[in-house]
Design a protein around this motif. Structure first.
Motif, PDB file in Angstrom:
ATOM      1  N   ASP A  91       2.274  10.884  10.411  1.00  0.00           N
ATOM      2  CA  ASP A  91       3.623  10.846   9.839  1.00  0.00           C
ATOM      3  C   ASP A  91       4.000   9.412   9.497  1.00  0.00           C
ATOM      4  OD1 ASP A  91       6.262  11.089   9.165  1.00  0.00           O
ATOM      5  OD2 ASP A  91       6.911  11.981  11.065  1.00  0.00           O
ATOM      6  N   ARG A  92       4.012   9.092   8.200  1.00  0.00           N
ATOM      7  CA  ARG A  92       4.280   7.712   7.775  1.00  0.00           C
ATOM      8  C   ARG A  92       5.738   7.312   7.989  1.00  0.00           C
ATOM      9  NH1 ARG A  92       0.135   5.645   4.475  1.00  0.00           N
ATOM     10  NH2 ARG A  92      -1.772   6.732   5.081  1.00  0.00           N
ATOM     11  N   SER A  93       6.618   8.264   8.218  1.00  0.00           N
ATOM     12  CA  SER A  93       7.994   7.896   8.537  1.00  0.00           C
ATOM     13  C   SER A  93       8.114   7.418   9.976  1.00  0.00           C
ATOM     14  CB  SER A  93       8.932   9.081   8.316  1.00  0.00           C
ATOM     15  OG  SER A  93       8.710  10.111   9.267  1.00  0.00           O
ATOM     16  N   ALA A  94       7.112   7.761  10.791  1.00  0.00           N
ATOM     17  CA  ALA A  94       7.127   7.343  12.199  1.00  0.00           C
ATOM     18  C   ALA A  94       6.093   6.263  12.492  1.00  0.00           C
ATOM     19  CB  ALA A  94       6.852   8.553  13.101  1.00  0.00           C
ATOM     20  N   VAL A  95       5.023   6.234  11.708  1.00  0.00           N
ATOM     21  CA  VAL A  95       3.915   5.316  11.970  1.00  0.00           C
ATOM     22  C   VAL A  95       3.516   4.612  10.682  1.00  0.00           C
ATOM     23  CG1 VAL A  95       1.520   5.107  12.744  1.00  0.00           C
ATOM     24  CG2 VAL A  95       3.053   6.756  13.854  1.00  0.00           C
ATOM     25  N   GLU A  96       3.423   3.311  10.757  1.00  0.00           N
ATOM     26  CA  GLU A  96       2.888   2.508   9.654  1.00  0.00           C
ATOM     27  C   GLU A  96       1.484   2.062  10.061  1.00  0.00           C
ATOM     28  OE1 GLU A  96       3.488  -1.944   7.855  1.00  0.00           O
ATOM     29  OE2 GLU A  96       5.306  -0.879   8.504  1.00  0.00           O
ATOM     30  N   PRO A  97       0.436   2.761   9.576  1.00  0.00           N
ATOM     31  CA  PRO A  97      -0.910   2.468  10.058  1.00  0.00           C
ATOM     32  C   PRO A  97      -1.546   1.259   9.384  1.00  0.00           C
ATOM     33  CG  PRO A  97      -0.987   4.285   8.509  1.00  0.00           C
ATOM     34  CD  PRO A  97       0.464   3.903   8.648  1.00  0.00           C
ATOM     35  N   HIS A  98      -2.188   0.435  10.185  1.00  0.00           N
ATOM     36  CA  HIS A  98      -3.034  -0.657   9.706  1.00  0.00           C
ATOM     37  C   HIS A  98      -4.376  -0.501  10.415  1.00  0.00           C
ATOM     38  CE1 HIS A  98       0.089  -3.311   7.771  1.00  0.00           C
ATOM     39  NE2 HIS A  98       0.854  -2.473   8.469  1.00  0.00           N
ATOM     40  N   VAL A  99      -5.457  -0.667   9.687  1.00  0.00           N
ATOM     41  CA  VAL A  99      -6.785  -0.560  10.283  1.00  0.00           C
ATOM     42  C   VAL A  99      -7.477  -1.906  10.194  1.00  0.00           C
ATOM     43  CG1 VAL A  99      -9.058   0.529  10.146  1.00  0.00           C
ATOM     44  CG2 VAL A  99      -6.997   1.898   9.780  1.00  0.00           C
ATOM     45  N   LEU A 100      -8.083  -2.318  11.301  1.00  0.00           N
ATOM     46  CA  LEU A 100      -8.847  -3.559  11.349  1.00  0.00           C
ATOM     47  C   LEU A 100     -10.294  -3.208  11.682  1.00  0.00           C
ATOM     48  CD1 LEU A 100      -8.849  -6.661  11.266  1.00  0.00           C
ATOM     49  CD2 LEU A 100      -8.367  -6.634  13.722  1.00  0.00           C
ATOM     50  N   LEU A 101     -11.207  -3.552  10.769  1.00  0.00           N
ATOM     51  CA  LEU A 101     -12.628  -3.286  10.939  1.00  0.00           C
ATOM     52  C   LEU A 101     -13.385  -4.592  11.135  1.00  0.00           C
ATOM     53  CD1 LEU A 101     -13.049  -0.683   8.042  1.00  0.00           C
ATOM     54  CD2 LEU A 101     -12.742  -0.187  10.473  1.00  0.00           C
ATOM     55  N   PHE A 102     -14.464  -4.523  11.907  1.00  0.00           N
ATOM     56  CA  PHE A 102     -15.277  -5.721  12.156  1.00  0.00           C
ATOM     57  C   PHE A 102     -16.500  -5.791  11.253  1.00  0.00           C
ATOM     58  CE2 PHE A 102     -13.838  -5.925  16.897  1.00  0.00           C
ATOM     59  CZ  PHE A 102     -12.564  -6.263  16.477  1.00  0.00           C
ATOM     60  N   SER A 103     -16.675  -4.804  10.369  1.00  0.00           N
ATOM     61  CA  SER A 103     -17.820  -4.820   9.457  1.00  0.00           C
ATOM     62  C   SER A 103     -17.492  -3.994   8.220  1.00  0.00           C
ATOM     63  CB  SER A 103     -19.072  -4.261  10.142  1.00  0.00           C
ATOM     64  OG  SER A 103     -18.872  -2.900  10.507  1.00  0.00           O
ATOM     65  N   LYS A 104     -18.239  -4.225   7.173  1.00  0.00           N
ATOM     66  CA  LYS A 104     -18.067  -3.477   5.931  1.00  0.00           C
ATOM     67  C   LYS A 104     -18.785  -2.135   6.022  1.00  0.00           C
ATOM     68  CE  LYS A 104     -17.853  -7.651   3.044  1.00  0.00           C
ATOM     69  NZ  LYS A 104     -18.506  -8.417   1.962  1.00  0.00           N
ATOM     70  N   GLY A 105     -18.319  -1.184   5.211  1.00  0.00           N
ATOM     71  CA  GLY A 105     -18.967   0.118   5.194  1.00  0.00           C
ATOM     72  C   GLY A 105     -18.131   1.131   4.459  1.00  0.00           C
ATOM     73  N   PRO A 106     -18.614   2.362   4.344  1.00  0.00           N
ATOM     74  CA  PRO A 106     -17.911   3.398   3.571  1.00  0.00           C
ATOM     75  C   PRO A 106     -16.536   3.756   4.112  1.00  0.00           C
ATOM     76  CG  PRO A 106     -19.789   4.324   4.772  1.00  0.00           C
ATOM     77  CD  PRO A 106     -19.915   2.846   4.846  1.00  0.00           C
ATOM     78  N   LEU A 107     -16.316   3.587   5.412  1.00  0.00           N
ATOM     79  CA  LEU A 107     -14.999   3.906   5.981  1.00  0.00           C
ATOM     80  C   LEU A 107     -13.916   3.058   5.340  1.00  0.00           C
ATOM     81  CD1 LEU A 107     -13.234   5.381   8.072  1.00  0.00           C
ATOM     82  CD2 LEU A 107     -13.805   3.565   9.702  1.00  0.00           C
TER      83      LEU A 107
END
Length: 462
Positions: A91-107
């Motif tokens: 729910d973007r009205s409740a959560v503002e997601p940020h993702v931090l990855l340590f490597s490159k890839g399809p995700l």
């Protein structure tokens, strides 16, 4: 506001609540003489009684929580797919997601395509590619690796502070440690999402023991993907409390396939498949041993091995390809490689086999197959019985037992009506218990509980 006397009636005509802790409010006062609020066209002549007050003050606002999801890898393994599925429906009205990855890839690209803000903070491969089987005191405390880990901890700490993160939610064992320490240094609530069984048959014994102890101390909340995973953290005792909860991984296919009629093969032949990463503990060799027995009685049946090797397991893939040849199955077994189009894969199968030789932490493939109405034969270990909790929704067999898989498959092949009934019962079971929407609501409730009980020493960030 003490300077507003009884002669003035306050009329709030403009209130702007910014997405921060500071709000500016403009108040214009109604004249007790004229009864009007002054405007540019009709200014108030009673300057002593009619004036505009500009007032800035601190207010509590309710913007979405800024949650940082951290994963050390961007390869599409089970935990990363589960994270992607979750963030697509959070729910973007409740959560503002940020993702931090340590490597490159399809995700990384899949998250970006799903409008999830994704950051890359690359880490040296010497640490990233360390296999869990090789972990130990000697490997962990090599001087160079310590320097690399400390450097990454500091970088993540700075990222948390600079981006004003409210909650850190780690998604893999390596990120648990690195981002976990960073979060504690930054004074930010920390969630460890455990998707692996923390036991001696999965991790080196000393590493497993250290991790179990750390799970009691470092995170503010532990989310496990099954009761089996949680019990492995507690020496095989299932204990749910305010510090540890279970939220099963759901599948987006449950709703996506709700109104889709899964097709049957036009040639009428039964196709049996095993889906997932090619790895010794996933049991593709057991699947081929069962396939050989089925082929003797049902030569028209075809088999598919869907998936590819990861994490330096290519040698095992070569072994099972050779095994298919040795068992004279080349004409009936197809190796498809990795497939992203899971719904289409399931459309091509009539029965799905899960053959893991050690307890699966959860069993995402089982949920996906059941959501498509496919009858499932699964090994009885780990979190699998939490999905196949009755023989009326799927068939459980002992682990490492090709004969048991063979007998279950014979029953399904010989009785198509029974196979269809079992598949539909499994589909209904998933719709009621394992949708990705249900997972998202469980995670959101965990955030709400964590932020309401955590002792915040600073205001919600802007």
């Amino acid at each position: 506001m003490p300077f507003l006397t009884k002669k003035l009636t306050i009329t709030l005509i403009n209130q702007v609540l910014l997405p921060s802790t500071m709000a500016s409010i403009t108040i214009k006062c109604k004249s007790p003489v004229t009864g009007r609020v002054p405007t540019n066209e009709s200014p108030c002549k009673d300057t002593d009684l009619c004036r505009t007050v500009h007032w800035s003050f601190m207010v509590e606002t309710h913007r979405p929580l800024r949650v940082l999801y951290v994963d050390h890898t961007a390869k599409l393994s089970g935990g990363e797919i589960a994270l992607l599925n979750l963030l697509r429906v959070i729910d973007r009205s409740a959560v503002e997601p940020h993702v931090l990855l340590f490597s490159k890839g399809p995700l990384q690209s899949l998250l970006t395509d799903s409008s999830v803000t994704t950051h890359l903070l690359e880490m040296d491969n010497e640490v990233l590619e360390t296999r869990k089987e090789s972990l130990g005191v000697n490997s962990i405390f090599k001087l160079k690796k310590i320097e690399l880990v400390v450097s990454q901890i500091w970088k993540v700490f700075k990222f948390i502070r600079e981006n004003k993160i409210d909650i850190v939610h780690t998604n893999s064992l390596k990120s648990d440690v690195i981002a976990g320490i960073s979060a504690k240094l930054a004074g930010v609530p920390l969630i460890w999402h455990i998707r692996d069984r923390i036991d001696g048959d999965y991790l080196p014994a000393k590493v497993a023991s250290t991790f179990k102890l750390s799970a009691k101390i470092i995170p503010d909340l532990v989310i496990a993907n099954s009761y089996a995973t949680l019990s492995s953290l507690n020496d095989n005792q299932v204990k749910t409390n305010g510090h540890e909860i279970v939220v099963h991984d759901g599948t987006p296919l449950a709703q996506a396939l709700l109104h889709r009629q899964m097709s049957k093969r036009k040639d009428g032949n039964t196709t049996i498949g095993i889906i997932g990463r090619i790895s010794p503990w996933k049991g593709q060799h057991i699947f081929l041993q069962a396939a050989q027995q089925i082929n003797r009685q049902f030569p028209e049946v075809r088999f598919k091995i869907v998936g590819s090797a990861m994490f330096d397991e290519q040698a095992y893939e070569k072994q099972i390809r050779q095994l298919a040849t040795d068992l004279l199955l080349d004409e009936v077994v197809e190796f498809t490689g990795f497939r992203e189009d899971v719904a289409q894969v399931l459309d091509e199968l009539d029965i799905v086999v899960h053959a893991s030789t050690t307890g699966e932490p959860f069993g995402q493939v089982i949920v996906e197959a059941m959501s498509a109405g496919r009858p499932v034969v699964a090994t009885n270990g780990g979190g699998v019985p939490e999905i196949v909790n009755s023989q009326s929704v799927g068939l459980l067999v002992p682990m490492n037992n090709a004969d048991a898989i063979t007998e279950a498959l014979k029953r399904l092949i010989s009785d198509p009506n029974y196979a269809s009934t079992l598949g539909e019962a499994g589909r209904q079971h998933v719709l009621q218990n394992f949708t990705i929407e249900k997972t998202a609501r469980g995670i959101e409730q965990a955030y709400s509980k964590l932020t309401s009980t955590a002792k915040q020493t600073r205001p919600i960030h802007s």
